[in-house]
Design an enzyme around this catalytic site. Structure first.
Site, PDB file in Angstrom:
ATOM      1  N   LYS A   8       0.848  -1.197   0.000  1.00 37.94           N
ATOM      2  CA  LYS A   8       0.000   0.000   0.000  1.00 37.94           C
ATOM      3  C   LYS A   8       0.884   1.247   0.000  1.00 37.94           C
ATOM      4  O   LYS A   8       1.698   1.437   0.899  1.00 37.94           O
ATOM      5  CB  LYS A   8      -0.918   0.000   1.224  1.00 37.94           C
ATOM      6  N   ASP A  39       1.493   6.418   5.578  1.00 37.94           N
ATOM      7  CA  ASP A  39       0.523   5.502   4.969  1.00 37.94           C
ATOM      8  C   ASP A  39       1.061   4.848   3.694  1.00 37.94           C
ATOM      9  O   ASP A  39       0.381   4.042   3.080  1.00 37.94           O
ATOM     10  CB  ASP A  39      -0.790   6.239   4.669  1.00 37.94           C
ATOM     11  N   ASP A  79      -2.752  10.325   3.442  1.00 37.40           N
ATOM     12  CA  ASP A  79      -4.136   9.902   3.664  1.00 37.40           C
ATOM     13  C   ASP A  79      -4.859  10.938   4.530  1.00 37.40           C
ATOM     14  O   ASP A  79      -4.760  10.921   5.749  1.00 37.40           O
ATOM     15  CB  ASP A  79      -4.155   8.526   4.342  1.00 37.40           C
ATOM     16  N   ASP A 117     -12.192   6.958   3.600  1.00 32.76           N
ATOM     17  CA  ASP A 117     -10.985   6.741   4.403  1.00 32.76           C
ATOM     18  C   ASP A 117     -10.551   5.275   4.386  1.00 32.76           C
ATOM     19  O   ASP A 117      -9.458   4.939   4.831  1.00 32.76           O
ATOM     20  CB  ASP A 117     -11.220   7.216   5.842  1.00 32.76           C
ATOM     21  N   GLU A 175      -9.421   3.643   1.959  1.00 31.32           N
ATOM     22  CA  GLU A 175      -8.907   3.773   0.590  1.00 31.32           C
ATOM     23  C   GLU A 175      -7.820   2.757   0.267  1.00 31.32           C
ATOM     24  O   GLU A 175      -7.656   2.379  -0.887  1.00 31.32           O
ATOM     25  CB  GLU A 175      -8.376   5.197   0.372  1.00 31.32           C
ATOM     26  N   LYS A 224     -10.328  12.812   8.030  1.00 33.08           N
ATOM     27  CA  LYS A 224      -9.785  12.508   9.344  1.00 33.08           C
ATOM     28  C   LYS A 224      -9.774  13.769  10.206  1.00 33.08           C
ATOM     29  O   LYS A 224      -9.782  14.881   9.678  1.00 33.08           O
ATOM     30  CB  LYS A 224      -8.338  11.996   9.211  1.00 33.08           C
ATOM     31  N   ARG A 236      -7.488  -0.416   0.843  1.00 33.95           N
ATOM     32  CA  ARG A 236      -7.971  -1.675   0.281  1.00 33.95           C
ATOM     33  C   ARG A 236      -8.383  -1.517  -1.180  1.00 33.95           C
ATOM     34  O   ARG A 236      -8.307  -2.465  -1.955  1.00 33.95           O
ATOM     35  CB  ARG A 236      -9.126  -2.208   1.132  1.00 33.95           C
TER      36      ARG A 236
HETATM   37  N1  BES Z   1      -4.290   4.626   6.838  1.00 35.05           N
HETATM   38  C1  BES Z   1      -5.414   4.342   7.646  1.00 35.05           C
HETATM   39  C2  BES Z   1      -5.106   3.346   8.760  1.00 35.05           C
HETATM   40  C3  BES Z   1      -4.188   3.813   9.850  1.00 35.05           C
HETATM   41  C4  BES Z   1      -4.715   4.398  10.992  1.00 35.05           C
HETATM   42  C5  BES Z   1      -2.822   3.608   9.767  1.00 35.05           C
HETATM   43  C6  BES Z   1      -3.864   4.792  12.013  1.00 35.05           C
HETATM   44  C7  BES Z   1      -1.989   4.024  10.776  1.00 35.05           C
HETATM   45  C8  BES Z   1      -2.506   4.601  11.906  1.00 35.05           C
HETATM   46  C9  BES Z   1      -6.541   3.752   6.802  1.00 35.05           C
HETATM   47  O1  BES Z   1      -6.610   4.180   5.501  1.00 35.05           O
HETATM   48  C10 BES Z   1      -7.837   4.130   7.488  1.00 35.05           C
HETATM   49  O2  BES Z   1      -8.114   5.276   7.584  1.00 35.05           O
HETATM   50  N2  BES Z   1      -8.550   3.122   7.963  1.00 35.05           N
HETATM   51  C11 BES Z   1      -9.771   3.314   8.641  1.00 35.05           C
HETATM   52  C12 BES Z   1     -10.743   2.322   8.043  1.00 35.05           C
HETATM   53  C13 BES Z   1     -12.163   2.619   8.365  1.00 35.05           C
HETATM   54  C14 BES Z   1     -12.599   3.918   7.756  1.00 35.05           C
HETATM   55  C15 BES Z   1     -13.003   1.498   7.801  1.00 35.05           C
HETATM   56  C16 BES Z   1      -9.583   3.056  10.112  1.00 35.05           C
HETATM   57  O3  BES Z   1      -8.785   2.188  10.476  1.00 35.05           O
HETATM   58  O4  BES Z   1     -10.215   3.737  10.914  1.00 35.05           O
HETATM   59 ZN    ZN Z   2      -4.805   4.781   4.633  1.00 34.30          ZN
HETATM   60 ZN    ZN Z   3      -7.722   5.958   5.211  1.00 34.25          ZN
END
Ligand code: BES
Ligand code: ZN
Ligand code: ZN
Length: 488
Positions: free
Chosen positions: A253, A276, A258, A335, A337, A265, A339
């Site tokens: 990834k 990210d 992000d 968010d 994204e 966020k 996947r």
């Molecule tokens: N890049 C983030 C995940 C992340 C969060 C990495 C904190 C490192 C530290 C990812 O893209 C994300 O935002 N995931 C969300 C998914 C949700 C919206 C289904 C999450 O984990 O809250």
């Molecule tokens: Zn992300």
């Molecule tokens: Zn995200």
């Protein structure tokens, strides 16, 4: 700080001999005792022989502690290397011969101990200096440090450890490069320059326009809201000599930033999201190490690179998009994204390269950080052979992983009313598993696949002896050892 660290062979006249002593060492070998003051140094009450603790005997000899014999393992050697390199730097040493005479019964571990020591030394010798400005003091780097040892296996290990440490530092440097510099195009340029430095390593880039024409709806939609358009970086390691027909595909990834997109966020949640892209950086660092060590097996790496931004061009919640393999996805949360870009890379890799196994690495969910913290990465794998390889690679690399379940129920949980699947179920349950369940729709059923969520391990808030806060390079060693498992 040394400019570089290398593994040499044979000690030359001007080198510093560094003798390793454990807490139990009572007597030094004759060759060491010949140095005046060596035995006295060993008995100094302030010399606790803690891992990496150094006492200088004279210009030609120093003793370094390795702690108690009991429980001596690779992680300890990594710490010894980290502390030792800083002590050597203070001394201004340039050529070092590590003397293992007191450790000879530890045969089986010689190579891995040597490797761990130099991994520790090389990663501890690194600092992010790319953005030192006018207000920073520019320390004069010390030139090259050459490490060698009295043991051939240990020296071979030192060489591997340097390659891996360099791969980790390379990943860390890119990880730390901020999003206003490190765009998808920048990642592609760096990957190209890595390929140029290694014969049999080639880089090609699927541009934004090409990705659109290929139907990569995930990559397109996540990246289109940014002025820096997305791309897919492909690195192929095709050595002249191979010892197996198996082919490994690695997917990382690579979200250069992000923001969350329209599912924005919060300020605190956005901080650090330059990390990210760390899945992609780990894959890139591993590919560099694989090429450097001329691994006799084919490996392909895919880095779907995009910036998740907010603009009138951005994708939005409620959009339904069509992915490379024809599956339609209802976007519930922009968010989620990672996947989406990974999905296109996974199905493209399966179709184009027919790999024997495919592993993706991603900072995919905050949920995995809640569940497992920074102690290990979470992973999913329903193939027992690949699982065995990964578990062994995790042990040999000291990069720990913990398996989480992926059942048909989880896959069903991702179904959508108006499209095939959701990118995230609004019912906030089992978030890290939802990510894995989503990705499973994009991997050919007959291809063994593992997903590794490194959100908790790829960067850290606080530092220790071995690593300051910031990117860790986590995953470089795991992927390198996984690839190595096919050729040994
Ligand atoms: N890049 C983030 C995940 C992340 C969060 C990495 C904190 C490192 C530290 C990812 O893209 C994300 O935002 N995931 C969300 C998914 C949700 C919206 C289904 C999450 O984990 O809250
Ligand atoms: Zn992300
Ligand atoms: Zn995200």
């Amino acid at each position: 700080m040394y400019k570089s660290i290398a593994a040499g062979s044979g000690g030359s006249g001007s080198s510093l001999r560094v003798h390793l002593v454990s807490e139990q060492t009572r007597r030094l070998p004759d060759s060491i005792r010949a140095h005046a003051g060596a035995s006295e140094a060993l008995k100094r009450p302030d010399f606790k022989r803690e891992p990496g603790e150094l006492v200088v005997v004279d210009k030609k000899l120093a003793l370094v502690g390795i702690g108690p014999r009991n429980g001596l393992d690779t992680e300890r050697f990594r710490k010894i290397g980290a502390k030792l390199v800083k002590a050597l730097d203070r001394l201004g040493a340039r050529k070092v011969l590590l003397d293992l005479e007191s450790l000879t019964e530890r045969q089986a571990s010689e190579t891995s101990f040597g490797r761990a020591l130099s991994e520790g030394a090389v990663t501890a010798n690194w600092r992010m200096d790319l953005f030192d400005g006018a207000a920073s003091k520019q320390p004069q780097p010390r030139g090259k440090l050459t490490l060698t040892s009295t043991n051939k296996n240990f020296t071979n290990g030192l060489r591997t450890g340097i390659t891996l440490g360099d791969g980790m530092n390379f990943a860390r440097k890119l990880a730390a490069t901020p999003p206003n510099v490190c765009t998808p195009t920048y990642v592609a340029q760096v990957a190209r320059s890595v390929a140029r430095q290694h014969e049999d390593l080639t880089c090609s880039v699927i541009t934004y326009q090409q990705a659109r024409r290929l139907g990569m709806g995930g990559l397109e939609n996540v990246g289109k809201g940014s002025a820096s358009k997305p791309c897919m970086v492909v690195l192929e390691w095709k050595p002249a000599k191979t010892v197996t027909k198996e082919r490994l595909a690695l997917v990382g990834k690579t979200i250069t930033y992000d923001t969350g997109g329209y599912s924005l966020k919060t300020g605190g949640g956005m901080r650090g999201m330059k990390y990210d892209k760390n899945g992609g950086m780990a894959v890139l660092g591993a590919m560099k190490a694989i090429a450097e060590s001329k691994l006799p097996m084919r490996v392909v790496a895919l880095l779907p690179a995009a910036e998740n931004m907010v603009s009138s061009e951005s994708y939005r919640p409620d959009d339904i998009i069509t992915m490379y393999n024809g599956i339609t996805v209802e976007v519930t949360n922009t968010d989620a994204e990672g996947r989406l870009v990974l999905a296109d890379a996974l199905s493209y890799a399966c179709r184009k390269y027919k790999p024997s196994a495919i592993v993706d690495m991603a900072t995919l969910t905050g949920g995995v950080v809640v569940a497992l913290g920074s102690f290990c990465s979470g992973y999913w794998c329903e193939d027992s052979t690949l699982r065995g390889r990964l578990e062994r690679a995790a042990t040999s690399s000291d990069e720990r992983i913990w398996r989480l379940p992926l059942w048909q129920d989880h896959r069903d949980f991702m179904r959508s009313q108006h499209a095939d699947i959701l990118n995230s179920n609004p019912r906030r349950e089992a978030h890290p598993i939802q990510g894995a369940a989503f990705l499973s729709y994009f991997v050919d059923e007959n291809v063994p696949w593992a997903h590794v969520d490194i959100a908790g391990t790829s960067s850290r808030e606080s530092g220790n002896d071995m690593m300051p806060p910031g990117p860790t390079g986590w995953g470089v060693r795991l992927l390198y050892d996984l690839a190595g498992s096919y050729v040994s």
